[in-house]
Design an enzyme around this catalytic site. Structure first.
Site, PDB file in Angstrom:
ATOM      1  N   CYS A   2       0.850  -1.185   0.000  1.00 31.84           N
ATOM      2  CA  CYS A   2       0.000   0.000   0.000  1.00 31.84           C
ATOM      3  C   CYS A   2       0.891   1.241   0.000  1.00 31.84           C
ATOM      4  O   CYS A   2       1.890   1.304   0.700  1.00 31.84           O
ATOM      5  CB  CYS A   2      -0.947   0.094   1.187  1.00 31.84           C
ATOM      6  SG  CYS A   2      -2.154  -1.208   1.241  1.00 31.84           S
ATOM      7  N   ARG A  27       4.067  -0.362  -4.786  1.00 32.92           N
ATOM      8  CA  ARG A  27       3.777  -0.896  -3.452  1.00 32.92           C
ATOM      9  C   ARG A  27       2.473  -1.683  -3.402  1.00 32.92           C
ATOM     10  O   ARG A  27       2.171  -2.340  -2.399  1.00 32.92           O
ATOM     11  CB  ARG A  27       3.698   0.249  -2.436  1.00 32.92           C
ATOM     12  CG  ARG A  27       4.977   1.045  -2.335  1.00 32.92           C
ATOM     13  CD  ARG A  27       4.818   2.172  -1.350  1.00 32.92           C
ATOM     14  NE  ARG A  27       4.615   1.678  -0.011  1.00 32.92           N
ATOM     15  CZ  ARG A  27       5.570   1.385   0.844  1.00 32.92           C
ATOM     16  NH1 ARG A  27       6.820   1.551   0.491  1.00 32.92           N
ATOM     17  NH2 ARG A  27       5.298   0.947   2.041  1.00 32.92           N
ATOM     18  N   TRP A  73      -2.631  -2.737  -1.704  1.00 36.30           N
ATOM     19  CA  TRP A  73      -2.338  -4.166  -1.832  1.00 36.30           C
ATOM     20  C   TRP A  73      -3.235  -4.817  -0.794  1.00 36.30           C
ATOM     21  O   TRP A  73      -3.059  -4.626   0.412  1.00 36.30           O
ATOM     22  CB  TRP A  73      -0.867  -4.441  -1.544  1.00 36.30           C
ATOM     23  CG  TRP A  73      -0.474  -5.855  -1.814  1.00 36.30           C
ATOM     24  CD1 TRP A  73      -0.102  -6.389  -3.009  1.00 36.30           C
ATOM     25  CD2 TRP A  73      -0.411  -6.925  -0.868  1.00 36.30           C
ATOM     26  NE1 TRP A  73       0.183  -7.721  -2.862  1.00 36.30           N
ATOM     27  CE2 TRP A  73       0.000  -8.083  -1.555  1.00 36.30           C
ATOM     28  CE3 TRP A  73      -0.685  -7.023   0.498  1.00 36.30           C
ATOM     29  CZ2 TRP A  73       0.159  -9.315  -0.937  1.00 36.30           C
ATOM     30  CZ3 TRP A  73      -0.525  -8.248   1.124  1.00 36.30           C
ATOM     31  CH2 TRP A  73      -0.108  -9.382   0.406  1.00 36.30           C
ATOM     32  N   ASN A  99      -1.837   2.254   5.550  1.00 35.17           N
ATOM     33  CA  ASN A  99      -0.949   1.177   5.092  1.00 35.17           C
ATOM     34  C   ASN A  99      -0.585   0.361   6.328  1.00 35.17           C
ATOM     35  O   ASN A  99      -0.021   0.908   7.273  1.00 35.17           O
ATOM     36  CB  ASN A  99       0.297   1.799   4.453  1.00 35.17           C
ATOM     37  CG  ASN A  99       1.407   0.794   4.232  1.00 35.17           C
ATOM     38  OD1 ASN A  99       1.145  -0.387   4.035  1.00 35.17           O
ATOM     39  ND2 ASN A  99       2.633   1.246   4.262  1.00 35.17           N
ATOM     40  N   GLY A 100      -0.938  -0.917   6.339  1.00 37.72           N
ATOM     41  CA  GLY A 100      -0.633  -1.760   7.499  1.00 37.72           C
ATOM     42  C   GLY A 100      -1.822  -2.640   7.841  1.00 37.72           C
ATOM     43  O   GLY A 100      -2.713  -2.829   7.004  1.00 37.72           O
ATOM     44  N   GLU A 485      17.015 -18.098  -7.355  1.00 33.95           N
ATOM     45  CA  GLU A 485      16.682 -16.735  -7.766  1.00 33.95           C
ATOM     46  C   GLU A 485      16.159 -16.715  -9.213  1.00 33.95           C
ATOM     47  O   GLU A 485      15.200 -16.008  -9.522  1.00 33.95           O
ATOM     48  CB  GLU A 485      17.914 -15.828  -7.596  1.00 33.95           C
ATOM     49  CG  GLU A 485      17.770 -14.399  -8.066  1.00 33.95           C
ATOM     50  CD  GLU A 485      16.651 -13.601  -7.403  1.00 33.95           C
ATOM     51  OE1 GLU A 485      16.057 -14.077  -6.425  1.00 33.95           O
ATOM     52  OE2 GLU A 485      16.359 -12.504  -7.901  1.00 33.95           O
ATOM     53  N   LYS A 489      12.462 -15.380 -10.251  1.00 34.81           N
ATOM     54  CA  LYS A 489      12.245 -14.317 -11.244  1.00 34.81           C
ATOM     55  C   LYS A 489      11.213 -14.771 -12.275  1.00 34.81           C
ATOM     56  O   LYS A 489      10.324 -14.025 -12.658  1.00 34.81           O
ATOM     57  CB  LYS A 489      13.546 -13.942 -11.976  1.00 34.81           C
ATOM     58  CG  LYS A 489      14.547 -13.142 -11.213  1.00 34.81           C
ATOM     59  CD  LYS A 489      14.218 -11.670 -11.071  1.00 34.81           C
ATOM     60  CE  LYS A 489      13.467 -11.382  -9.820  1.00 34.81           C
ATOM     61  NZ  LYS A 489      14.142 -11.363  -8.564  1.00 34.81           N
ATOM     62  N   GLU A 492       7.698 -14.938 -10.679  1.00 34.48           N
ATOM     63  CA  GLU A 492       7.174 -13.613 -10.335  1.00 34.48           C
ATOM     64  C   GLU A 492       6.597 -12.888 -11.540  1.00 34.48           C
ATOM     65  O   GLU A 492       5.528 -12.299 -11.451  1.00 34.48           O
ATOM     66  CB  GLU A 492       8.305 -12.724  -9.773  1.00 34.48           C
ATOM     67  CG  GLU A 492       8.665 -12.981  -8.346  1.00 34.48           C
ATOM     68  CD  GLU A 492       9.794 -12.059  -7.881  1.00 34.48           C
ATOM     69  OE1 GLU A 492       9.634 -11.425  -6.844  1.00 34.48           O
ATOM     70  OE2 GLU A 492      10.842 -11.985  -8.553  1.00 34.48           O
ATOM     71  N   HIS A 508      16.391 -36.765  -6.463  1.00 34.75           N
ATOM     72  CA  HIS A 508      15.534 -37.116  -5.335  1.00 34.75           C
ATOM     73  C   HIS A 508      14.119 -36.587  -5.502  1.00 34.75           C
ATOM     74  O   HIS A 508      13.441 -36.294  -4.521  1.00 34.75           O
ATOM     75  CB  HIS A 508      16.159 -36.601  -4.035  1.00 34.75           C
ATOM     76  CG  HIS A 508      17.524 -37.161  -3.793  1.00 34.75           C
ATOM     77  ND1 HIS A 508      17.726 -38.468  -3.408  1.00 34.75           N
ATOM     78  CD2 HIS A 508      18.754 -36.612  -3.944  1.00 34.75           C
ATOM     79  CE1 HIS A 508      19.030 -38.692  -3.307  1.00 34.75           C
ATOM     80  NE2 HIS A 508      19.666 -37.583  -3.632  1.00 34.75           N
ATOM     81  N   LYS A 607       6.106  -4.553  -3.933  1.00 38.25           N
ATOM     82  CA  LYS A 607       7.560  -4.433  -3.757  1.00 38.25           C
ATOM     83  C   LYS A 607       7.962  -4.441  -2.292  1.00 38.25           C
ATOM     84  O   LYS A 607       8.956  -5.044  -1.916  1.00 38.25           O
ATOM     85  CB  LYS A 607       8.027  -3.141  -4.417  1.00 38.25           C
ATOM     86  CG  LYS A 607       9.497  -2.912  -4.261  1.00 38.25           C
ATOM     87  CD  LYS A 607      10.158  -2.809  -5.589  1.00 38.25           C
ATOM     88  CE  LYS A 607      11.641  -2.969  -5.508  1.00 38.25           C
ATOM     89  NZ  LYS A 607      12.088  -4.313  -5.847  1.00 38.25           N
TER      90      LYS A 607
HETATM   91  C1  G6P Z   1       8.904  -8.632  -1.894  1.00 37.04           C
HETATM   92  C2  G6P Z   1       9.535  -8.143  -3.180  1.00 37.04           C
HETATM   93  C3  G6P Z   1      10.844  -8.892  -3.423  1.00 37.04           C
HETATM   94  C4  G6P Z   1      11.777  -8.752  -2.246  1.00 37.04           C
HETATM   95  C5  G6P Z   1      11.083  -9.178  -0.937  1.00 37.04           C
HETATM   96  C6  G6P Z   1      11.917  -8.784   0.275  1.00 37.04           C
HETATM   97  O1  G6P Z   1       8.488  -9.942  -2.037  1.00 37.04           O
HETATM   98  O2  G6P Z   1       8.651  -8.324  -4.263  1.00 37.04           O
HETATM   99  O3  G6P Z   1      11.478  -8.372  -4.579  1.00 37.04           O
HETATM  100  O4  G6P Z   1      12.901  -9.537  -2.443  1.00 37.04           O
HETATM  101  O5  G6P Z   1       9.832  -8.510  -0.804  1.00 37.04           O
HETATM  102  O6  G6P Z   1      11.992  -7.380   0.332  1.00 37.04           O
HETATM  103  P1  G6P Z   1      13.160  -6.569   0.953  1.00 37.04           P
HETATM  104  O7  G6P Z   1      12.780  -5.131   0.716  1.00 37.04           O
HETATM  105  O8  G6P Z   1      13.186  -6.891   2.415  1.00 37.04           O
HETATM  106  O9  G6P Z   1      14.412  -6.931   0.279  1.00 37.04           O
END
Ligand code: G6P
Length: 612
Positions: A2, A27, A73, A99-100, A485, A489, A492, A508, A607
């Site tokens: 948010c 956000r 969000w 936000n929260g 990772e 990606k 996501e 396994h 994010k």
């Molecule tokens: C969200 C974002 C990711 C990020 C994660 C941790 O899931 O979409 O890109 O890696 O949060 O966020 P931070 O700000 O703590 O790295």
């Protein structure tokens, strides 16, 4: 999670709020809404993105110099028009954005219902604005006092802004565990979840602390008090954020811009911290790690998402180079078990935003147990940065694409600098190897530039596998976290199911999934265990899997086995992740683009995850 933005001044507020919401859209983008006070309270809100809200308000004349906006969000209640913020009090006099999460909203709602309140949404936020209304009414309080008293009854996390139709020259905001920044212009004030909506208006900001309430008035007058109404002295900072850092520039998306920024962001991260010619590394806080202790007994790394993957690479680096035992923890798990953490431990919080609720809570827990807290953070002035005893900013610049790219390589660069320096200090690596690693590290940005110069092959491979429904990523050693990772990606941004595995673990379980429809991306740049990874590729090929291998330039053996290979320049093994991740970022990007996905704002994600 948010985004909130507010304005009080002399200009027409609506465009300022809309522009601010666009900056904060990373956000959350389930819905957007604004409240503008212009004699009366005007609220416009809509499910979807800020552009949907703009479309909804097309043709409506929205004047007024006091306003606030929200991009959501969803947590409590589906993402629909009704649950969108701002929310109104029962008498329609107050509006709130939030936000929260208000954790005790259930009992509060029941109590308010008994007093005759009715609710139109399923949100916790609407409960809070009704509570403020009730307290304002019962006790005849000013808006700021009603907000303050209400917050003493609330459990949870919040950054809120409240406006009152009968008090049209004031905004009241407060923060606990969700970020809030005050921007101070000549005769105007701004509030936002981060500085990006503020930077084009002023560079003077105050980061609001937990437990503080801010009262904003006309002519840039403001006051900050704590929850007991004691006046607080604001700490005004000059922002070092340039507007072009938050624009797409010549790129189609923020994510592509950020992928291409990596040579620069890594150089920025290393600036003043490393000099291979003179043979030194200077990284903030390292000496403090040794304060009050002869040696570091153990490092615990707490993080979420992509940052957790960077943490795993940190484990390999610290253990191999500095011989310090490391545990890497999902912050959300660490905080809810009863971990053994002692004052001898160093706990590293790894976070791009510095606001991730679980990481923040895990660090608070570690602090209570007496551990030394070290932050590796991108966002300057963020909550985690302020909580930790020492730390290093990664200096990646604002990262706006939801899928993290340059923050990841910034984190890995910082961890590499730390591990190399600690290794040298502790005598666990010889000087010759230390100097070699410094030299190699300095060359990483130009090697990334080389990878970014020839992306056609990666695009071609992306086109070949874009219709896959599953993908498997395999790697060993330093490349195992890169497999995780790479898979993250892809999930996501393209919504293809993908899993990362240590290559040997394939036998396994995942091997059962392999057939001619399964692309298997093997990160095969290892110098050690090269033969093992070759055997893993053979195993995939024997089951008709399509192998895409990331190899070191000049590799001939894997080229003969794999369906496709992508070359990266050679480097020392501990630094390989900084190069091997780049083609995987691009591969996911192109696949997502071919599938018509919104790479910057993937569905359901946000994010900055400031809820638990
Ligand atoms: C969200 C974002 C990711 C990020 C994660 C941790 O899931 O979409 O890109 O890696 O949060 O966020 P931070 O700000 O703590 O790295």
């Amino acid at each position: 999670m948010c985004g909130i933005v507010a304005y009080i001044g002399k200009k027409r507020a609506f465009p300022i709020i809309i522009n601010g919401l666009k900056r904060l859209e990373y956000r959350g983008y389930d819905s957007a809404g604004v409240a503008v006070l212009n004699g009366e309270m005007n609220v416009f809100k809509k499910k979807g993105k800020v552009n949907d809200l703009l479309e909804f308000t097309k043709g409506v004349k929205i004047d007024g110099t006091l306003a606030m906006g929200h991009t959501r969000w969803a947590t409590h209640g589906a993402p629909n028009d009704l649950n969108s913020h701002p929310h109104l009090s029962g008498n329609n006099r107050l509006a709130i954005i939030h936000n929260g999460i208000i954790e005790n909203y259930g009992p509060l709602k029941d109590a308010l219902k008994k007093l005759g309140h009715t609710f139109t949404s399923q949100t916790d936020t609407e409960v809070l604005v009704h509570l403020i209304e009730e307290i304002q009414k019962q006790d005849g309080l000013s808006l700021e006092d009603a907000v303050r008293v209400s917050l003493t009854k609330v459990e949870g996390a919040y950054a809120i802004v409240v406006m009152d139709q009968l008090d049209p020259n004031k905004l009241v905001a407060a923060r606990k565990a969700s970020p809030l920044v005050l921007g101070i212009g000549d005769d105007e004030l701004f509030l936002a979840s981060d500085a990006t909506p503020i930077v084009e208006h002023t560079n003077r900001v105050v980061y609001i602390n937990d437990g503080e309430v801010v009262i904003l008035k006309r002519n840039a007058e403001y006051q900050i008090v704590d929850i007991d109404n004691n006046i607080q002295t604001p700490f005004i900072q000059e922002l070092d954020l340039k507007i072009d850092a938050i624009e797409k520039g010549d790129f189609d998306s923020f994510m592509m811009k950020e992928i291409h920024e990596q040579p620069k962001s890594i150089r920025d991260c290393m600036r003043g911290r490393i000099n291979a010619a003179e043979g030194w590394i200077k990284i903030g806080g390292i000496s403090e790690l040794y304060k009050d202790r002869d040696d570091i007994g153990r490092i615990i790394i707490a993080a979420c998402g992509t940052s957790w993957h960077a943490g795993l690479i940190g484990e390999y680096l610290f253990e191999e180079l500095a011989r310090i035992p490391v545990e890497v923890e999902y912050a959300s798990e660490l905080r809810y078990r009863n971990p053994i953490i002692t004052p001898k431990d160093v706990v590293i919080g790894l976070s791009q935003s510095g606001e991730t609720a679980d990481t923040l809570a895990a660090l608070n827990l570690a602090k209570d147990k007496g551990a030394f807290l070290y932050g590796i953070i991108n966002s300057v002035g963020s909550s985690i940065a302020r909580l930790t005893n020492a730390g290093s900013y990664i200096h990646a610049g604002q990262e706006i694409g939801v899928a993290s790219t340059k923050a990841f390589t910034g984190q890995v660069t910082t961890l590499s600098l730390m591990a190399i320096e600690l290794g040298y200090k502790r005598g666990t690596i010889p000087k010759s190897y230390y100097l070699q690693l410094l030299k190699e590290l300095e060359q990483i940005p130009s090697k990334i530039e080389k990878i970014l110069e020839s992306t056609e092959k990666i695009k071609y491979i992306a086109a070949e596998i874009k219709d896959a429904t599953n993908a498997l990523y395999l790697g060993r050693g330093y490349n195992f976290p890169i497999a995780l990772e790479g898979a993250l990606k892809l999930k996501e941004i393209s919504y293809i199911h993908a899993e990362g595995y240590p290559a040997a673990e394939m036998k396994h379980g995942p091997i059962a999934l392999i057939d001619e429809n399964m692309p298997v991306i093997v990160i095969a740049t290892n110098q050690s265990a090269y033969d093992k990874i070759v055997s893993n590729i053979q195993e995939v090929k024997a089951r008709k899997g399509t192998v895409i291998a990331i190899v070191v330039e000049g590799d001939t053996e894997i080229k003969q086995l794999a369906d496709h290979t992508i070359e990266i320049p050679n480097t020392d093994e501990p630094l390989t992740p900084l190069l091997s991740v780049i083609p995987l970022q691009l591969l996911s990007y192109y696949i997502a683009e071919f599938r018509g996905c919104n790479v910057d704002q993937p569905r359901n994600l946000a994010k900055s995850v400031t809820v638990e």
